[in-house]
Design an enzyme around this catalytic site. Structure first.
Site, short mmCIF file in Angstrom:
data_model
loop_
_atom_site.label_atom_id
_atom_site.label_comp_id
_atom_site.label_asym_id
_atom_site.label_seq_id
_atom_site.Cartn_x
_atom_site.Cartn_y
_atom_site.Cartn_z
N ASP A 1 -6.87 -1.89 1.64
CA ASP A 1 -7.31 -0.91 2.62
C ASP A 1 -7.88 -1.69 3.79
O ASP A 1 -8.81 -2.49 3.60
CB ASP A 1 -8.37 0.00 2.00
CG ASP A 1 -8.74 1.17 2.90
OD1 ASP A 1 -7.91 1.59 3.72
OD2 ASP A 1 -9.87 1.67 2.76
N ARG B 1 -6.47 1.51 -4.62
CA ARG B 1 -5.51 1.00 -3.64
C ARG B 1 -5.39 -0.51 -3.73
O ARG B 1 -6.36 -1.19 -4.03
CB ARG B 1 -5.87 1.43 -2.23
CG ARG B 1 -7.22 0.95 -1.79
CD ARG B 1 -7.78 1.76 -0.67
NE ARG B 1 -8.00 3.10 -1.17
CZ ARG B 1 -8.37 4.13 -0.43
NH1 ARG B 1 -8.55 3.99 0.84
NH2 ARG B 1 -8.56 5.30 -0.95
N ARG C 1 0.84 -1.20 0.00
CA ARG C 1 0.00 0.00 0.00
C ARG C 1 0.87 1.24 0.00
O ARG C 1 1.81 1.36 0.77
CB ARG C 1 -0.92 -0.01 1.23
CG ARG C 1 -1.64 1.30 1.52
CD ARG C 1 -3.02 1.34 0.90
NE ARG C 1 -3.64 2.64 1.04
CZ ARG C 1 -4.65 2.91 1.85
NH1 ARG C 1 -5.16 1.96 2.61
NH2 ARG C 1 -5.17 4.11 1.87
N ASP D 1 -9.52 -1.05 7.46
CA ASP D 1 -10.09 -0.02 8.34
C ASP D 1 -10.57 -0.65 9.63
O ASP D 1 -11.31 -1.65 9.61
CB ASP D 1 -11.27 0.68 7.67
CG ASP D 1 -10.86 1.59 6.53
OD1 ASP D 1 -9.77 2.20 6.63
OD2 ASP D 1 -11.61 1.70 5.55
#
Length: 169
Positions: A97, A94, A85, A99
């Site tokens: 990711d 991307r 990344r 989160d």
């Protein structure tokens, strides 16, 4: 394992995104202090923010962790870095990711780390997979279940299953 139940959002739209998401789950599963409890189905989703990019693949993992929220966040960033990344435009393409969506029922605002994730209640690509594995979960800041948030959602972006989830331990 004792610890806190947390939910991790996973997404990718570069370089075989489904494979990238699977790899991220595998890497998460191998980390000390983290027990993978459940993984949602993977979903093909319309991009939010920058429209001129490929669709994403998204999922949500339920974990139990002995790590505090800062240490868990650090692990997620380390996995992203390991997978290649790089910083890019906000909401842009991307490779991966990760989160931190929820950490138990904690509400945390530490500038660079806000829990619950500040956009999760607005995003179908988060709520749909989350509802699949934890429809009962109550958003700690709003007091509404994931199912209730999904029912109230105005986001109409496309979210379609890629394949049925595999049973997880």
């Amino acid at each position: 394992m004792d610890g806190v139940i947390a939910y991790i959002g996973i997404g990718s739209n570069l370089d075989q995104p489904l494979d990238q998401c699977r790899k991220a789950v595998s890497l998460l599963e191998t980390r000390s202090g983290i027990q993978l409890l459940c993984v949602s189905s993977f979903y093909r989703t319309e991009p939010v923010g920058l429209d001129k990019q490929d669709d994403f693949v998204n999922a949500v993992c339920e974990i139990r962790t002995r790590l505090d929220h800062k240490a868990l966040f650090k692990v997620l960033k380390e996995i992203e870095e390991r997978m290649g990344r790089r910083e890019g435009p906000r909401w842009g393409p991307r490779i991966i990711d990760l989160d931190l969506l929820f950490y138990g029922q904690d509400v945390i605002d530490e500038g660079d780390l806000i829990i619950p994730h500040p956009e999760c209640h607005k995003r179908r690509f988060v709520l749909r997979p989350m509802e699949e594995i934890a429809s009962f979960f109550i958003h700690p800041a709003f007091g509404i279940s994931i199912r209730g948030l999904l029912d109230r959602l105005t986001d109409k972006n496309r979210v379609e299953p890629v394949f049925d989830r595999k049973p997880r331990p």
